[in-house]
Design a protein around this motif. Structure first.
Motif, mmCIF file in Angstrom:
data_model
loop_
_atom_site.group_PDB
_atom_site.id
_atom_site.type_symbol
_atom_site.label_atom_id
_atom_site.label_comp_id
_atom_site.label_asym_id
_atom_site.label_seq_id
_atom_site.Cartn_x
_atom_site.Cartn_y
_atom_site.Cartn_z
ATOM 1 N N MET A 75 0.737 -1.005 -0.023
ATOM 2 C CA MET A 75 0.043 0.103 -0.005
ATOM 3 C C MET A 75 1.025 1.157 -0.003
ATOM 4 O O MET A 75 1.868 1.329 0.618
ATOM 5 C CB MET A 75 -0.904 0.167 1.287
ATOM 6 N N ASN A 76 0.284 2.299 -0.416
ATOM 7 C CA ASN A 76 1.174 3.425 -0.669
ATOM 8 C C ASN A 76 0.464 4.809 -0.127
ATOM 9 O O ASN A 76 -0.845 5.002 -0.360
ATOM 10 C CB ASN A 76 1.638 3.682 -2.244
ATOM 11 N N LEU A 77 1.015 5.470 0.447
ATOM 12 C CA LEU A 77 0.636 6.811 1.146
ATOM 13 C C LEU A 77 1.502 7.799 0.600
ATOM 14 O O LEU A 77 2.656 7.978 0.709
ATOM 15 C CB LEU A 77 0.600 7.009 2.782
ATOM 16 N N SER A 78 1.086 8.913 -0.116
ATOM 17 C CA SER A 78 1.784 9.927 -0.496
ATOM 18 C C SER A 78 1.079 11.381 -0.086
ATOM 19 O O SER A 78 -0.168 11.559 0.087
ATOM 20 C CB SER A 78 2.037 9.921 -2.015
ATOM 21 N N THR A 79 1.718 12.509 -0.096
ATOM 22 C CA THR A 79 1.320 13.804 0.157
ATOM 23 C C THR A 79 2.341 14.683 -0.493
ATOM 24 O O THR A 79 3.400 14.462 -1.055
ATOM 25 C CB THR A 79 1.447 14.225 1.445
ATOM 26 N N HIS A 80 1.681 15.795 -0.775
ATOM 27 C CA HIS A 80 2.150 16.931 -1.735
ATOM 28 C C HIS A 80 1.981 18.123 -1.125
ATOM 29 O O HIS A 80 0.666 18.480 -0.968
ATOM 30 C CB HIS A 80 2.002 16.688 -3.335
ATOM 31 N N VAL A 81 3.133 19.006 -0.392
ATOM 32 C CA VAL A 81 2.740 20.069 0.054
ATOM 33 C C VAL A 81 3.152 21.495 -0.715
ATOM 34 O O VAL A 81 4.202 21.406 -1.220
ATOM 35 C CB VAL A 81 3.377 20.256 1.595
ATOM 36 N N LEU A 82 2.174 22.225 -0.768
ATOM 37 C CA LEU A 82 2.207 23.388 -1.808
ATOM 38 C C LEU A 82 2.099 24.675 -1.072
ATOM 39 O O LEU A 82 1.116 24.848 -0.301
ATOM 40 C CB LEU A 82 1.624 23.511 -3.116
ATOM 41 N N ASP A 83 2.766 25.746 -1.038
ATOM 42 C CA ASP A 83 2.751 27.060 -0.480
ATOM 43 C C ASP A 83 2.167 27.729 -1.434
ATOM 44 O O ASP A 83 2.798 28.397 -2.469
ATOM 45 C CB ASP A 83 3.977 27.716 0.189
ATOM 46 N N HIS A 97 -3.288 9.444 -1.640
ATOM 47 C CA HIS A 97 -2.708 10.559 -1.709
ATOM 48 C C HIS A 97 -3.624 11.752 -1.114
ATOM 49 O O HIS A 97 -4.729 12.125 -1.395
ATOM 50 C CB HIS A 97 -2.555 10.882 -3.364
ATOM 51 N N ILE A 98 -2.827 12.574 -0.147
ATOM 52 C CA ILE A 98 -3.325 13.567 0.447
ATOM 53 C C ILE A 98 -2.673 14.861 0.358
ATOM 54 O O ILE A 98 -1.465 15.073 0.959
ATOM 55 C CB ILE A 98 -3.773 13.164 2.026
ATOM 56 N N PRO A 99 -3.018 15.709 -0.606
ATOM 57 C CA PRO A 99 -2.147 17.059 -0.797
ATOM 58 C C PRO A 99 -2.503 18.172 0.178
ATOM 59 O O PRO A 99 -3.695 17.830 0.806
ATOM 60 C CB PRO A 99 -2.701 17.618 -2.100
ATOM 61 N N TYR A 134 -7.479 17.706 0.343
ATOM 62 C CA TYR A 134 -8.365 16.750 -0.170
ATOM 63 C C TYR A 134 -7.797 15.376 -0.501
ATOM 64 O O TYR A 134 -6.551 15.199 -0.187
ATOM 65 C CB TYR A 134 -8.763 17.546 -1.207
ATOM 66 N N ARG A 135 -8.571 14.426 -0.789
ATOM 67 C CA ARG A 135 -8.184 13.210 -1.204
ATOM 68 C C ARG A 135 -8.065 13.438 -2.331
ATOM 69 O O ARG A 135 -8.633 13.307 -3.702
ATOM 70 C CB ARG A 135 -9.087 12.098 -0.954
ATOM 71 N N GLY A 136 -6.577 13.193 -3.036
ATOM 72 C CA GLY A 136 -6.327 13.116 -4.420
ATOM 73 C C GLY A 136 -6.158 11.705 -5.092
ATOM 74 O O GLY A 136 -6.627 10.864 -4.337
ATOM 75 N N CYS A 137 -5.597 11.698 -6.220
ATOM 76 C CA CYS A 137 -5.419 10.423 -6.775
ATOM 77 C C CYS A 137 -3.811 10.108 -7.107
ATOM 78 O O CYS A 137 -2.973 10.966 -7.107
ATOM 79 C CB CYS A 137 -6.280 10.217 -8.013
#
Length: 105
Positions: A1-9, A89-91, A102-105
């Motif tokens: 299973m894979n969890l990822s996030t992406h943080v943008l300012d 994926h949770i950006p 939000y829940r991303g893809c």
């Protein structure tokens, strides 16, 4: 299973590199730490997880990016995982006085 996030300012229109992130799971004893790390140069953090159905929490140390006087020094995002979730994926979008996710893809 894979969890990822992406943080943008969004206030500067750039990814947030080097941001501390931690992952916890709620169990009968409380919150159990599963993983911790920092976002890469593109603001991303990815972790392979042995998912358990239930409540999880990603915690972002925003003060590491914006400084000690920031309005939201920490953002904790709680989410539920079902047994069928293979990839989550949770950006996170941050600015000086707000954030959204939000829940991303």
């Amino acid at each position: 299973m894979n969890l990822s996030t992406h943080v943008l300012d969004t206030s500067v229109g750039e990814p947030v590199a080097g941001l501390p992130v931690s992952l916890h799971r709620l169990d009968g004893r409380g919150w159990t730490a599963l993983a911790a790390g920092v976002t890469d140069s593109d603001g991303r953090w990815e972790h392979l997880v042995d998912w358990y159905a239930g409540r999880h929490r990603l915690t972002f140390d925003i003060s590491a990016h914006r400084g000690a006087g920031t309005f939201f020094p920490c953002v904790a995002v709680e989410f539920d995982v079902t047994g069928a979730d293979r990839r989550t994926h949770i950006p996170l979008l941050i600015s000086e006085f707000g954030y959204t996710t939000y829940r991303g893809c």
